[in-house]
Design a protein around this motif. Structure first.
Motif, PDB file in Angstrom:
ATOM      1  N   TYR A  23     -32.219  97.252-129.503  1.00  0.00           N
ATOM      2  CA  TYR A  23     -32.652  98.649-129.583  1.00  0.00           C
ATOM      3  C   TYR A  23     -31.639  99.480-130.365  1.00  0.00           C
ATOM      4  N   TYR A  74     -37.845 102.030-125.801  1.00  0.00           N
ATOM      5  CA  TYR A  74     -37.645 100.972-126.787  1.00  0.00           C
ATOM      6  C   TYR A  74     -38.843 100.875-127.727  1.00  0.00           C
ATOM      7  N   SER A 116     -39.218  99.428-120.849  1.00  0.00           N
ATOM      8  CA  SER A 116     -37.763  99.534-121.024  1.00  0.00           C
ATOM      9  C   SER A 116     -37.407 100.818-121.766  1.00  0.00           C
TER      10      SER A 116
END
Length: 343
Positions: free
Chosen positions: A160, A217, A124
């Protein structure tokens, strides 16, 4: 040109050890493999084939799955949820699916379990053009980012932002499907997109001819499991030898693909009309390699899972609202199928 991060050493070392030990025999090959015959098995991917999937095609080509008694058929998927449901309804023998979707479907009663996650560092990331002026997470303030509502990268995006100290209301999120996100970024309608860096990023870079920069992330201390093998609970209970053989063969195939990325990707070429070009496949696979371990599994074979990483995954997905409660990892994962070649 495509921007990458060279973090391959530890994974490549583990892969080399895996290949060396594999030659001694894992002890997990079933009777069919020992006798030189194979049994058919189907694997549904999480999506249409892209570079991450090279080990499966390479493993079939090089006879790795056959050595473990498996005549493997690899089928394209249309999202991890559909793959999880296909395995749960026994339409296919095994699935390759994203952990958040797997765990969510298990909570909804789908009869599946993880037999081992292979992408253990989340891919991600916020993906932007390198010349966009977005160099740090703080540069996201005032920008518009394409997202896909309900998927793991989007659902965990607020976590995040909190970790990097950016207020969520300072970033505009435009909800689009996977293809729409890339089209919007290429057309300049958004400043970037959220998704899997090892999949979409190389494609965008190839289509645009521009460098892509990643705000991962994991670099902000946010990590959770991604893609891995799943099986129906009936298969796990009724034919554990088949599941173990599939885990061992997949682990060996991943190790082999890490050792020779070019050959692994070459095995994919021409296998599916929707595959990206070879150079994109290669970049996608190279970006997959650093995702195959965490600090807890650095020296282990591909597919070896650490309980603490499972606990972190469950906790993070619960915090993000993808799971209702933080249940024991054993609800989702059968720890008995660790790759045998490292033992």
């Amino acid at each position: 040109m495509i921007v990458t991060r060279p973090r391959l050493t530890a994974v490549a070392a583990a892969a080399a050890a895996m290949l060396a030990l594999a030659g001694c025999g894992s002890g997990a090959e079933n009777t069919a493999a020992t006798a030189g015959s194979t049994a058919p098995a189907t694997l549904m991917l999480n999506w249409y084939p892209y570079g991450e999937h090279a080990p499966f095609y390479y493993g079939v080509q090089e006879g790795i799955f056959a050595k473990h008694g498996i005549d493997l058929q690899v089928d394209a998927g249309q999202g991890s949820t559909k793959t999880a449901q296909a395995v749960g309804s026994s339409k296919v023998d095994f699935g390759w699916a994203d952990a958040p979707a797997v765990l969510s479907n298990i909570d909804k009663g789908v009869d599946i379990k993880s037999a081992g996650v292979f992408l253990q560092t989340t891919p991600s990331a916020v993906q932007v053009f390198a010349d966009s002026g977005i160099e740090t997470p703080q540069d996201l303030s005032g920008r518009t980012i394409a997202v896909s509502a309900g998927d793991a990268p989007t659902t965990t995006f607020p976590i995040y932002l909190e970790k990097v100290g950016v207020a969520e209301d300072q970033v505009t999120q435009q909800s689009l499907d996977a293809a729409g996100k890339m089209a919007a970024m290429l057309a300049g309608r958004v400043d970037g997109l959220i998704g899997f860096s090892h999949d979409q990023g190389p494609t965008v870079a190839d289509k645009s001819g521009r460098d892509v920069h990643y705000l991962r992330y994991s670099d902000a201390g946010l990590n959770f499991y991604s893609n891995g093998l799943i099986a129906n609970t009936a298969t796990i209970e009724g034919d554990p030898e088949l599941v173990q053989s599939m885990v061992d063969a997949t682990s060996e195939a991943f190790a082999a693909a890490v050792a020779d990325p070019d050959a692994a990707v070459e095995a994919m070429v021409g296998k599916d009309p929707q595959m990206p070009p070879r150079e994109v496949l290669l970049e996608q696979w190279k970006q997959t390699i650093p995702l195959l371990s965490t600090p807890a599994t650095t020296d282990q074979a591909p597919g070896f899972n650490a309980p603490e990483d499972w606990t972190t995954t469950v906790t993070t997905l619960t915090e993000a609202g993808l799971l209702e409660s933080a249940r024991d990892p054993g609800v989702y994962w059968d720890a008995s199928f660790a790759p045998k070649a490292e033992q």
